[in-house]
Design an enzyme around this catalytic site. Structure first.
Site, PDB file in Angstrom:
ATOM      1  N   ASP A 105     -12.279   5.275   4.786  1.00  0.00           N
ATOM      2  CA  ASP A 105     -13.737   5.157   4.843  1.00  0.00           C
ATOM      3  C   ASP A 105     -14.395   6.402   4.254  1.00  0.00           C
ATOM      4  OD1 ASP A 105     -16.174   4.065   5.427  1.00  0.00           O
ATOM      5  OD2 ASP A 105     -16.098   4.458   7.572  1.00  0.00           O
ATOM      6  N   HIS A 143     -15.110   4.980  -5.130  1.00  0.00           N
ATOM      7  CA  HIS A 143     -13.978   4.060  -4.966  1.00  0.00           C
ATOM      8  C   HIS A 143     -12.809   4.466  -5.871  1.00  0.00           C
ATOM      9  CE1 HIS A 143     -16.287   1.693  -2.266  1.00  0.00           C
ATOM     10  NE2 HIS A 143     -17.101   1.172  -3.178  1.00  0.00           N
ATOM     11  N   LEU A 182       9.701   2.659   1.990  1.00  0.00           N
ATOM     12  CA  LEU A 182       8.393   2.601   2.655  1.00  0.00           C
ATOM     13  C   LEU A 182       7.897   1.162   2.591  1.00  0.00           C
ATOM     14  CD1 LEU A 182       5.862   4.058   3.900  1.00  0.00           C
ATOM     15  CD2 LEU A 182       4.949   4.081   1.577  1.00  0.00           C
TER      16      LEU A 182
END
Ligand code: FPP
Length: 256
Positions: free
Chosen positions: A34, A51, A145
């Site tokens: 955020d 972004h 991962l």
């Protein structure tokens, strides 16, 4: 699903590096990314710049997770509610996702990352859906991962879909109502097979879950960082892990 108990695996050779956190590192870290918009605004830049910079922070967070031996990383990249943003911003975000998939998947595959998507990938443009499916296929054999990207994701929706699927299984005679317990219900969620998050990080100083992994977060430690997502880096990841390792997790039981 039960809370993750998996320990950080030892590196392929040699002792663990001394500066890494001890063996209590979380198996599963989930991040609510955020602050892209505020980061851009503070610089007098368009939101798209925030972004874009957020995309770089995604790369850094994946590298940090690998480096710290975290096995599962879940990133909240696009909420079901994000479709309500202005069309131009939705276009920017989906464009960025398209670019990220094209430019990054080969690297992720090489790094041993396995990519999965939760949410509603079917709401994205057909070429993005194709890229996502190809990325999942390409990385399906990787185990270093387990990276889950939440796209058009909403936890209430996910829980509702699981309730419907469980009810359908009961109605079809495939599941006895008395056998529907928590682990069985969790097996109907999009995250089936993934341990619950041990640690959920939210950046930008906001302190809420925003419809993210509501079932799975039952016993997660929540760490809120004041850093805006585009500034998030290795040191922030390490700080969140350090705070996590200091907390005493009791899962509702008494200390000790
Ligand atoms: C929150 O910032 C972030 C998002 C809505 C999207 C997250 C997207 C990225 C990190 C970039 C690309 C991701 C991938 C996987 C390629 P905000 O816009 O809500 O910021 P604000 O609260 O400051 O306005």
């Amino acid at each position: 699903m039960q809370p993750a108990t998996e320990q950080r695996p030892l590196p392929a050779s040699g002792p663990p590096e001394p500066e890494l956190p001890p063996r209590t590192a979380p198996a599963h870290v989930a991040i609510i990314m955020d602050g892209n918009g505020r980061w851009a605004k503070a610089r007098g830049l368009p939101r798209l710049a925030g972004h874009r910079a957020g995309g770089e922070a995604v790369r850094r967070s994946i590298a940090a997770a690998i480096r710290h031996g975290v096995r599962f990383l879940t990133l909240y990249a696009f909420s079901a509610e994000n479709w309500a943003r202005p069309a131009s911003e939705v276009l920017d975000l989906t464009g960025l996702l398209r670019h990220y998939l094209k430019s990054e998947i080969a690297n992720l595959a090489e790094e041993g990352v396995r990519l999965s998507v939760i949410g509603e990938p079917g709401r994205f443009a057909p070429d993005i859906q194709t890229e996502l499916a190809a990325a999942e296929r390409l990385t399906a054999g990787n185990e270093r991962l387990f990276l889950t990207i939440a796209l058009s994701y909403g936890a209430r929706n996910e829980i509702l879909a699981a309730a419907r699927a469980a009810a359908a299984a009961v109605l079809a005679g495939k599941l006895r109502l008395e056998d529907l317990d928590e682990p069985r219900f969790a097996s109907f969620l999009a995250t089936a097979g993934t341990p619950d998050p041990d640690l959920i990080i939210r950046t930008s100083g906001e302190r809420r879950l925003s419809n993210f992994l509501l079932w799975q977060a039952a016993y997660a430690e929540l760490v809120y960082l004041d850093v805006l997502w585009p500034d998030f880096g290795e040191a922030d990841f390490a700080a969140a892990l350090a705070e996590y390792t200091q907390r005493e997790r009791r899962f509702g039981a008494r200390p000790g």
